[in-house]
Motif scaffolding. Structure first.
Motif, PDB file in Angstrom:
ATOM      1  N   ARG A  14       0.841  -1.207   0.000  1.00  0.00           N
ATOM      2  CA  ARG A  14       0.000   0.000   0.000  1.00  0.00           C
ATOM      3  C   ARG A  14       0.876   1.257   0.000  1.00  0.00           C
ATOM      4  O   ARG A  14       0.590   2.225  -0.703  1.00  0.00           O
ATOM      5  N   GLY A  15       1.942   1.243   0.763  1.00  0.00           N
ATOM      6  CA  GLY A  15       2.837   2.391   0.830  1.00  0.00           C
ATOM      7  C   GLY A  15       3.570   2.656  -0.472  1.00  0.00           C
ATOM      8  O   GLY A  15       3.785   3.806  -0.849  1.00  0.00           O
ATOM      9  N   LYS A  16       3.929   1.619  -1.177  1.00  0.00           N
ATOM     10  CA  LYS A  16       4.699   1.760  -2.413  1.00  0.00           C
ATOM     11  C   LYS A  16       3.823   2.059  -3.633  1.00  0.00           C
ATOM     12  O   LYS A  16       4.172   2.883  -4.473  1.00  0.00           O
ATOM     13  N   PHE A  17       2.677   1.385  -3.740  1.00  0.00           N
ATOM     14  CA  PHE A  17       1.901   1.448  -4.970  1.00  0.00           C
ATOM     15  C   PHE A  17       0.538   2.131  -4.864  1.00  0.00           C
ATOM     16  O   PHE A  17      -0.080   2.393  -5.894  1.00  0.00           O
ATOM     17  N   ALA A  18       0.024   2.391  -3.667  1.00  0.00           N
ATOM     18  CA  ALA A  18      -1.329   2.945  -3.497  1.00  0.00           C
ATOM     19  C   ALA A  18      -2.323   2.193  -4.389  1.00  0.00           C
ATOM     20  O   ALA A  18      -2.968   2.778  -5.255  1.00  0.00           O
ATOM     21  N   PRO A  19      -2.443   0.891  -4.213  1.00  0.00           N
ATOM     22  CA  PRO A  19      -3.249   0.080  -5.130  1.00  0.00           C
ATOM     23  C   PRO A  19      -4.748   0.385  -5.059  1.00  0.00           C
ATOM     24  O   PRO A  19      -5.264   0.772  -4.006  1.00  0.00           O
ATOM     25  N   THR A  20      -5.401   0.171  -6.185  1.00  0.00           N
ATOM     26  CA  THR A  20      -6.851   0.282  -6.243  1.00  0.00           C
ATOM     27  C   THR A  20      -7.488  -1.043  -5.814  1.00  0.00           C
ATOM     28  O   THR A  20      -8.660  -1.078  -5.462  1.00  0.00           O
ATOM     29  N   ARG A  21      -6.706  -2.105  -5.841  1.00  0.00           N
ATOM     30  CA  ARG A  21      -7.144  -3.419  -5.366  1.00  0.00           C
ATOM     31  C   ARG A  21      -5.931  -4.141  -4.801  1.00  0.00           C
ATOM     32  O   ARG A  21      -4.856  -4.115  -5.389  1.00  0.00           O
ATOM     33  N   LEU A  22      -6.123  -4.758  -3.645  1.00  0.00           N
ATOM     34  CA  LEU A  22      -5.044  -5.537  -3.050  1.00  0.00           C
ATOM     35  C   LEU A  22      -5.650  -6.671  -2.244  1.00  0.00           C
ATOM     36  O   LEU A  22      -6.459  -6.451  -1.347  1.00  0.00           O
ATOM     37  N   GLU A  23      -5.270  -7.872  -2.604  1.00  0.00           N
ATOM     38  CA  GLU A  23      -5.667  -9.065  -1.861  1.00  0.00           C
ATOM     39  C   GLU A  23      -4.405  -9.870  -1.566  1.00  0.00           C
ATOM     40  O   GLU A  23      -3.601 -10.102  -2.469  1.00  0.00           O
ATOM     41  N   ILE A  24      -4.259 -10.260  -0.326  1.00  0.00           N
ATOM     42  CA  ILE A  24      -3.144 -11.117   0.057  1.00  0.00           C
ATOM     43  C   ILE A  24      -3.756 -12.365   0.679  1.00  0.00           C
ATOM     44  O   ILE A  24      -4.418 -12.291   1.712  1.00  0.00           O
ATOM     45  N   ILE A  47      -0.619 -12.913  -4.066  1.00  0.00           N
ATOM     46  CA  ILE A  47      -0.862 -11.466  -4.016  1.00  0.00           C
ATOM     47  C   ILE A  47      -1.555 -11.055  -5.306  1.00  0.00           C
ATOM     48  O   ILE A  47      -1.044 -11.323  -6.394  1.00  0.00           O
ATOM     49  N   VAL A  48      -2.712 -10.447  -5.161  1.00  0.00           N
ATOM     50  CA  VAL A  48      -3.433  -9.869  -6.291  1.00  0.00           C
ATOM     51  C   VAL A  48      -3.407  -8.365  -6.072  1.00  0.00           C
ATOM     52  O   VAL A  48      -3.934  -7.872  -5.069  1.00  0.00           O
ATOM     53  N   ILE A  49      -2.765  -7.646  -6.980  1.00  0.00           N
ATOM     54  CA  ILE A  49      -2.603  -6.209  -6.804  1.00  0.00           C
ATOM     55  C   ILE A  49      -2.869  -5.491  -8.128  1.00  0.00           C
ATOM     56  O   ILE A  49      -2.403  -5.916  -9.175  1.00  0.00           O
ATOM     57  N   GLU A  50      -3.640  -4.428  -8.030  1.00  0.00           N
ATOM     58  CA  GLU A  50      -3.936  -3.571  -9.176  1.00  0.00           C
ATOM     59  C   GLU A  50      -3.552  -2.150  -8.787  1.00  0.00           C
ATOM     60  O   GLU A  50      -3.998  -1.651  -7.754  1.00  0.00           O
ATOM     61  N   ALA A  51      -2.709  -1.531  -9.604  1.00  0.00           N
ATOM     62  CA  ALA A  51      -2.237  -0.185  -9.286  1.00  0.00           C
ATOM     63  C   ALA A  51      -1.893   0.580 -10.562  1.00  0.00           C
ATOM     64  O   ALA A  51      -1.358  -0.005 -11.506  1.00  0.00           O
ATOM     65  N   PRO A  52      -2.173   1.881 -10.576  1.00  0.00           N
ATOM     66  CA  PRO A  52      -1.814   2.704 -11.730  1.00  0.00           C
ATOM     67  C   PRO A  52      -0.323   2.648 -12.060  1.00  0.00           C
ATOM     68  O   PRO A  52       0.059   2.771 -13.225  1.00  0.00           O
ATOM     69  N   ALA A  53       0.510   2.444 -11.070  1.00  0.00           N
ATOM     70  CA  ALA A  53       1.963   2.392 -11.285  1.00  0.00           C
ATOM     71  C   ALA A  53       2.374   1.290 -12.250  1.00  0.00           C
ATOM     72  O   ALA A  53       3.454   1.347 -12.850  1.00  0.00           O
ATOM     73  N   PHE A  54       1.523   0.295 -12.445  1.00  0.00           N
ATOM     74  CA  PHE A  54       1.853  -0.829 -13.315  1.00  0.00           C
ATOM     75  C   PHE A  54       1.483  -0.583 -14.782  1.00  0.00           C
ATOM     76  O   PHE A  54       1.758  -1.429 -15.635  1.00  0.00           O
ATOM     77  N   ALA A  55       0.884   0.541 -15.086  1.00  0.00           N
ATOM     78  CA  ALA A  55       0.350   0.803 -16.429  1.00  0.00           C
ATOM     79  C   ALA A  55       1.390   0.667 -17.534  1.00  0.00           C
ATOM     80  O   ALA A  55       1.099   0.136 -18.595  1.00  0.00           O
ATOM     81  N   GLU A  56       2.591   1.132 -17.301  1.00  0.00           N
ATOM     82  CA  GLU A  56       3.628   1.110 -18.343  1.00  0.00           C
ATOM     83  C   GLU A  56       4.595  -0.062 -18.201  1.00  0.00           C
ATOM     84  O   GLU A  56       5.604  -0.114 -18.893  1.00  0.00           O
ATOM     85  N   MET A  57       4.283  -1.007 -17.316  1.00  0.00           N
ATOM     86  CA  MET A  57       5.175  -2.145 -17.081  1.00  0.00           C
ATOM     87  C   MET A  57       4.627  -3.410 -17.716  1.00  0.00           C
ATOM     88  O   MET A  57       3.416  -3.623 -17.740  1.00  0.00           O
ATOM     89  N   ASN A  58       5.537  -4.269 -18.176  1.00  0.00           N
ATOM     90  CA  ASN A  58       5.107  -5.590 -18.623  1.00  0.00           C
ATOM     91  C   ASN A  58       4.968  -6.501 -17.406  1.00  0.00           C
ATOM     92  O   ASN A  58       5.278  -6.117 -16.282  1.00  0.00           O
ATOM     93  N   ARG A  59       4.500  -7.707 -17.626  1.00  0.00           N
ATOM     94  CA  ARG A  59       4.221  -8.641 -16.528  1.00  0.00           C
ATOM     95  C   ARG A  59       5.452  -8.886 -15.659  1.00  0.00           C
ATOM     96  O   ARG A  59       5.383  -8.861 -14.426  1.00  0.00           O
ATOM     97  N   LEU A  60       6.588  -9.125 -16.272  1.00  0.00           N
ATOM     98  CA  LEU A  60       7.805  -9.404 -15.514  1.00  0.00           C
ATOM     99  C   LEU A  60       8.233  -8.192 -14.691  1.00  0.00           C
ATOM    100  O   LEU A  60       8.620  -8.323 -13.525  1.00  0.00           O
ATOM    101  N   ALA A  61       8.159  -7.003 -15.261  1.00  0.00           N
ATOM    102  CA  ALA A  61       8.526  -5.783 -14.526  1.00  0.00           C
ATOM    103  C   ALA A  61       7.600  -5.567 -13.335  1.00  0.00           C
ATOM    104  O   ALA A  61       8.043  -5.139 -12.268  1.00  0.00           O
TER     105      ALA A  61
END
Length: 90
Positions: A14-24, A47-61
């Protein structure tokens, strides 16, 4: 940090990504007696995480970013994590 490993992972993510969805999800019971089961009940997670920070990243990144955000938890205190990371869709 006091508390469970799952709580610590949640705080870090939560501190790093401010996710819109997070399930652990603690999957440790499914791995009881298997390799990596240390008996703590906190050895395997999904871990299921959805965050805007991932928009420009591929799956591995995305997976690498999540592992980096968790620091020493993975490998030191948790044997395995399955990561489903995505960006929000419009």
């Amino acid at each position: 940090m006091a508390g469970s490993v799952a709580e610590e992972m949640e705080a870090k993510l939560r501190g790093k990504f401010a996710p819109t969805r997070l399930e652990i999800v603690n999957d440790s019971a499914k791995h009881s007696g298997h390799s990596g089961d240390d008996g703590s009940g906190e050895s395997h997670f999904t871990i299921v995480i959805e965050a805007p920070a991932f928009a420009e990243m591929n799956r591995l990144a995305r997976q690498r970013a999540v592992i980096a955000a968790l620091g020493d938890i993975v490998g030191e205190r948790v044997h395995a994590v399955a990561i489903q990371a995505s960006a929000p869709t419009a």
